[in-house]
Design an enzyme around this catalytic site. Structure first.
Site, PDB file in Angstrom:
ATOM      1  N   ASP A 100     -10.768   1.688   5.157  1.00 15.99           N
ATOM      2  CA  ASP A 100     -10.424   0.435   4.859  1.00 15.99           C
ATOM      3  C   ASP A 100      -9.215   0.170   5.790  1.00 15.99           C
ATOM      4  O   ASP A 100      -8.404   1.139   6.384  1.00 15.99           O
ATOM      5  CB  ASP A 100     -10.068   0.421   3.330  1.00 15.99           C
ATOM      6  CG  ASP A 100     -11.120   0.566   2.495  1.00 15.99           C
ATOM      7  OD1 ASP A 100     -12.087   0.145   3.181  1.00 15.99           O
ATOM      8  OD2 ASP A 100     -11.190   0.920   1.381  1.00 15.99           O
ATOM      9  N   TYR A 128     -11.036  14.214   2.979  1.00 14.83           N
ATOM     10  CA  TYR A 128      -9.976  13.462   2.927  1.00 14.83           C
ATOM     11  C   TYR A 128      -8.642  14.055   2.558  1.00 14.83           C
ATOM     12  O   TYR A 128      -8.927  14.918   1.421  1.00 14.83           O
ATOM     13  CB  TYR A 128     -10.174  12.198   1.965  1.00 14.83           C
ATOM     14  CG  TYR A 128     -11.222  11.130   2.602  1.00 14.83           C
ATOM     15  CD1 TYR A 128     -10.534   9.933   3.568  1.00 14.83           C
ATOM     16  CD2 TYR A 128     -12.498  11.222   2.343  1.00 14.83           C
ATOM     17  CE1 TYR A 128     -11.689   9.120   3.835  1.00 14.83           C
ATOM     18  CE2 TYR A 128     -13.552  10.244   2.837  1.00 14.83           C
ATOM     19  CZ  TYR A 128     -12.999   9.116   3.666  1.00 14.83           C
ATOM     20  OH  TYR A 128     -13.811   8.288   4.305  1.00 14.83           O
TER      21      TYR A 128
END
EC number: 5.4.99.12
Length: 291
Positions: A59, A123
């Protein structure tokens, strides 16, 4: 079309200035990382239209040390396909001052798919502790971590909470609503959820030491905003705002509306660090390609 080749590229970016990794529509002022990569590849003047298939969507404001994508490239005048190192140099040259860089390229089989062939994605979420306001961070950390006022997080409770998330679960409560909602299976296998001490990028040079935490998550795939929601919930457990029982209830609710408002971790602390493939999937064989 012996000079048509498919490539897998790995690339990094600081996501602060971009609308996310995927291509933004023409009317949108802020562009995605994909816009810049495709523009750079077009400057190589291929015969075919340039279209990247991104492996992992991130994002606005989220960073990557290693995202990946595949694309096809056909050169003019029967020129042979680009050597991998030359392709990396050429794309980076045309990226100019963009905070995006290709790190590696592999020529791959013609049926390779960067998204569907990925075996795992990792991540890391970086948290700076004891920083009441982001202006007190080193400048280089300004958009690269989440600063939290307190240093008194119960890391032991956070690790217990993280262990509840590991394994196969319906993670509906940890996904945000978007257009893909009806099409994505909410059942995911979270292989890793770990919490370890981290450090500032300027630890040896800043005038005071700032304690950091790094939260690492690994899975074959994630739901929309799943990592940021899991991070926010784990921090809330560390702050005493959520109990382990509360977290279990949220997980078992299997409903995005069950996730408490105001807990989602901000985008700026999140880094995509790895996209892994089987070596056999990315191994290019000239003989197989010709067949």
């Amino acid at each position: 079309m012996h000079n048509l080749a498919r490539y897998l590229v790995f690339f990094q970016y600081i996501g602060t200035k971009y609308s996310g990794v995927v291509k933004a529509p023409p009317h949108q002022l802020r562009k995605g990382v994909q816009n810049y990569l495709e523009d750079a590849i077009r400057r190589l003047k291929p015969l075919n239209p340039v279209s990247l298939t991104i492996s992992s969507r991130t994002d606005t404001g989220v960073h990557a040390l290693s995202n990946s994508a595949h694309f096809d490239l056909q050169r003019k005048n029967d020129n042979p396909p680009f050597p991998e190192d030359s392709l990396v140099d050429a794309i980076n040259f045309h990226l100019g001052t963009a905070q995006i860089r290709v790190t590696r390229a592999h020529r791959v089989p013609d049926d390779f798919h960067a998204r569907y062939c990925a075996q795992s994605r990792s991540y890391i979420y970086r948290i700076a502790l004891g920083v009441p306001h982001h202006s007190q961070l080193p400048l280089i950390e300004h958009d690269l971590c989440w600063n939290i006022r307190s240093t008194e997080l119960d890391v032991g409770a956070m690790r217990e909470a993280a262990a509840l998330l590991v394994g196969v679960h319906d993670f509906s409560s940890f996904r945000a609503v978007n257009s893909d909602l009806p099409f994505k299976n909410p059942v995911k296998t979270l292989d890793v959820a770990s919490i370890q001490p981290g450090s500032s990028f300027t630890q040896a040079h800043f005038h005071r030491e700032i304690p950091f935490l790094e939260l690492t998550f690994t899975s074959r795939s994630f739901l929309y905003k799943q990592v940021r929601r899991m991070t926010g919930a784990l921090v809330a457990v560390g702050q005493g705002r959520l109990s382990l029982h509360n977290l279990k209830e949220i997980l078992e609710a299997r409903d995005s509306l069950a996730y408490p408002q105001g807990l989602v971790a901000p985008a700026r602390g999140l880094f995509l660090t790895r996209v892994d493939y089987r070596a056999t999937d990315i191994q290019f064989s000239q003989q197989t390609s010709e067949e």
